[in-house]
Write an enzyme that holds these catalytic residues in place. Structure first.
Site, PDB file in Angstrom:
ATOM      1  N   ARG A  77      10.539  -9.948  -4.224  1.00  0.00           N
ATOM      2  CA  ARG A  77      10.140 -10.070  -2.830  1.00  0.00           C
ATOM      3  C   ARG A  77       9.893 -11.515  -2.430  1.00  0.00           C
ATOM      4  O   ARG A  77       9.729 -12.402  -3.266  1.00  0.00           O
ATOM      5  CB  ARG A  77       8.897  -9.222  -2.593  1.00  0.00           C
ATOM      6  CG  ARG A  77       9.059  -7.737  -2.942  1.00  0.00           C
ATOM      7  CD  ARG A  77       9.604  -6.955  -1.806  1.00  0.00           C
ATOM      8  NE  ARG A  77       8.773  -7.197  -0.642  1.00  0.00           N
ATOM      9  CZ  ARG A  77       7.555  -6.665  -0.498  1.00  0.00           C
ATOM     10  NH1 ARG A  77       7.068  -5.859  -1.421  1.00  0.00           N
ATOM     11  NH2 ARG A  77       6.850  -6.932   0.584  1.00  0.00           N
ATOM     12  N   CYS A 253       9.688  -9.240   7.697  1.00  0.00           N
ATOM     13  CA  CYS A 253       8.356  -8.738   7.330  1.00  0.00           C
ATOM     14  C   CYS A 253       7.764  -9.533   6.166  1.00  0.00           C
ATOM     15  O   CYS A 253       6.567  -9.818   6.148  1.00  0.00           O
ATOM     16  CB  CYS A 253       8.434  -7.262   6.957  1.00  0.00           C
ATOM     17  SG  CYS A 253       8.666  -6.184   8.368  1.00  0.00           S
ATOM     18  N   ASP A 254       8.586  -9.872   5.203  1.00  0.00           N
ATOM     19  CA  ASP A 254       8.092 -10.654   4.076  1.00  0.00           C
ATOM     20  C   ASP A 254       7.617 -12.027   4.536  1.00  0.00           C
ATOM     21  O   ASP A 254       6.573 -12.529   4.095  1.00  0.00           O
ATOM     22  CB  ASP A 254       9.198 -10.820   3.023  1.00  0.00           C
ATOM     23  CG  ASP A 254       9.245  -9.657   2.042  1.00  0.00           C
ATOM     24  OD1 ASP A 254       8.483  -8.691   2.252  1.00  0.00           O
ATOM     25  OD2 ASP A 254      10.032  -9.712   1.087  1.00  0.00           O
ATOM     26  N   TYR A 255       8.381 -12.654   5.421  1.00  0.00           N
ATOM     27  CA  TYR A 255       8.003 -13.982   5.892  1.00  0.00           C
ATOM     28  C   TYR A 255       6.735 -13.934   6.747  1.00  0.00           C
ATOM     29  O   TYR A 255       5.851 -14.789   6.627  1.00  0.00           O
ATOM     30  CB  TYR A 255       9.150 -14.619   6.676  1.00  0.00           C
ATOM     31  CG  TYR A 255      10.227 -15.184   5.784  1.00  0.00           C
ATOM     32  CD1 TYR A 255       9.967 -16.262   4.943  1.00  0.00           C
ATOM     33  CD2 TYR A 255      11.516 -14.644   5.768  1.00  0.00           C
ATOM     34  CE1 TYR A 255      10.957 -16.781   4.121  1.00  0.00           C
ATOM     35  CE2 TYR A 255      12.505 -15.160   4.946  1.00  0.00           C
ATOM     36  CZ  TYR A 255      12.218 -16.222   4.126  1.00  0.00           C
ATOM     37  OH  TYR A 255      13.188 -16.744   3.300  1.00  0.00           O
ATOM     38  N   GLY A 258       3.897 -13.340   4.448  1.00  0.00           N
ATOM     39  CA  GLY A 258       3.590 -14.559   3.712  1.00  0.00           C
ATOM     40  C   GLY A 258       2.793 -15.537   4.551  1.00  0.00           C
ATOM     41  O   GLY A 258       1.844 -16.173   4.067  1.00  0.00           O
TER      42      GLY A 258
END
Length: 491
Positions: A77, A253-255, A258
């Site tokens: 991820r 979504c990951d960014y 984060g």
């Protein structure tokens, strides 16, 4: 913009494309930009901004997070990788902990093509561009967390760390005795941030599939309705070709998770240093992070049970606030006020008299609220597209700016990299990486701080490159003992 053919160079393991020279044209000089300030009567302030925020001066300034130690652990991820990258750019010492075989994302490459991977100049080891981009300023060590010796070494690192950013499946680290509950007893000042999709607890918590991988990024986009309201409704498209939702082309979504994780961590760091003296546990999920930026969708549903429909690029609040197809691409035009909307009409009417007649014939178009109805949007955008179909982006922008209208072209990535403004500040830049050569990258947005700007010192890192330094520095383990640990599968 023309795209030049790229010369192919055959290497031992893969056909590697030579990087495109950058910049193709040099950025504007400071003297040229000073004339722009003068024209806009902003000479003094423009010069003050440049004197204090000039990117090339950042290397002589201190780093905000110098002395902060971070461990980054997780596979595949991007949430934990991006959060750690943001903090590494601000000066934190970030150690990326990978299993001996490496993070599988090292092998991720467009279309599975090895020629799109970069080879380490020393070992020839191939690495994907995604992974390299998120190894900014980080050290890479290998450590097998499945072994007792590996877990002992990890605890030793955690005892010396300020922050751990983790993205393994729920309970994975806790089951091995190296989660927050155990590590906080060793290091009460530890700030521990877990990043996931739906969370580590609750009836729909992240879970491991039968194939051994945990839920991935698109599930977050699906779970928060982001995918549902992105795309075109069936009524806007020919039958059978429209109506399907669309997810973001990047792992959005990951960014976003984060970024939110980095904000949470900095808040916890401040609270520890100024208030409590203790660390804490933080949980950030991709779905919830996205829900925080869903505009008014949740409030609207709570107001009268409305479910926001897909409207493509059209904004349900405004008429003329979208990209429009033109001769050589697309133009973004903004008409969020009466003043701007009528100016758009005046501009288009010069070449297309039908637009003026449309406003005269349809009284509803004269009011902000009424012209947001679907039939009004269709009328307006149909005529706008008719006007733009024989006009290129440069011509359209010049015409619109004559009327002080908010407008700009949609840029392709090559145009972004060569855009004079972005090269001048810069928003894109090159770095000479000792392992992967000359790389083009996006300058971190935190780089434009007056006193403690962020910076990228290196991109990418071969697997386990920093084992000798880190294990010697923190445990006094020299080369011979490291070889023993390697043979045993511990590192």
């Amino acid at each position: 913009m023309t795209r030049e053919p790229r010369e192919i160079e055959i290497k031992s393991r893969a056909d590697t494309l030579k990087p495109r020279p950058w910049p193709v044209t040099p950025p504007p000089s400071r003297e040229e930009v000073a004339k722009v300030y003068a024209k806009r009567k902003a000479e003094e302030f423009g010069k003050w901004c440049e004197d204090n925020l000039w990117f090339q001066d950042s290397w002589s300034k201190p780093e905000a997070l110098q002395g902060v130690r971070i461990l980054e652990v997780g596979l595949w991820r991007l949430g934990h990788k991006f959060a750690a990258s943001l903090l590494a750019e601000l000066g934190a010492e970030v150690i990326k902990v990978e299993p001996p075989e490496g993070d599988p994302m090292r092998k991720l490459t467009p279309f599975g093509r090895e020629e799109y991977m970069l080879a380490d100049s020393e070992t020839g080891e191939l690495c994907g561009l995604e992974f390299i981009h998120e190894m900014r300023n980080k050290y890479s060590i290998t450590l097998n967390l499945e072994t007792p010796e590996g877990q002992k070494l990890y605890k030793g690192l955690a005892a010396r760390a300020d922050i751990i950013i983790e993205e393994y499946p729920p309970g994975y680290m806790d089951e091995r005795g190296i989660g927050y509950r155990q590590l906080s007893k060793i290091n009460p000042r530890l700030i521990y941030c877990w990043i996931g999709i739906l969370g580590q607890w609750g009836p729909m918590k992240d879970r491991v599939s039968k194939f051994g991988q945990w839920m991935l990024e698109p599930f977050a986009q699906a779970a928060c309705s982001y995918i549902h309201n992105t795309g075109y409704p069936e009524d806007f498209m020919p039958r059978g070709s429209g109506g399907d939702p669309t997810r973001s082309g990047v792992w959005l979504c990951d960014y976003v998770a984060g970024e939110q994780a980095a904000v949470n961590i900095l808040a916890a760091l401040y609270y520890r240093e100024e208030k409590s003296g203790r660390g804490q546990f933080i949980e950030v999920t991709g779905a919830e992070a996205m829900m925080d930026i869903l505009d008014f969708d949740i409030a609207w549903y709570g107001f009268n049970e409305s479910i926001k429909a897909r409207t493509g690029s059209w904004d349900p609040n405004l008429n003329q606030y979208a990209w429009n197809p033109c001769k050589d691409g697309y133009m973004m035009i903004g008409g969020q006020t009466d003043r701007l909307w009528y100016r758009i009409g005046m501009c288009i009417e010069r070449d297309l008299p039908q637009f003026g007649r449309l406003i005269h014939e349809d009284p509803f178009l004269k009011e902000v609220a009424a012209r947001n109805a679907l039939q009004a949007l269709i009328k307006t955008y149909t005529l706008t597209a008719m006007w733009l179909r024989d006009t290129n982006r440069v011509e359209a922008e010049e015409k619109l700016l004559e009327y002080d209208i908010a407008a700009g072209p949609l840029l392709y990535i090559d145009e972004v990299c060569e855009f004079p403004h972005f090269k001048y500040r810069p928003w894109v830049y090159t770095i000479e990486d000792e392992h992967y050569g000359t790389l083009l990258y996006a300058v971190p947005p935190q780089a434009f701080q007056m006193r403690t700007p962020a910076r990228v010192k290196w991109l990418g890192r071969p697997l386990g490159k920093d084992n000798p330094e880190i294990y010697q520095k923190y445990f006094g383990i020299g080369p011979r003992m490291q070889e023993v640990l390697k043979e045993k599968g511990v590192i």
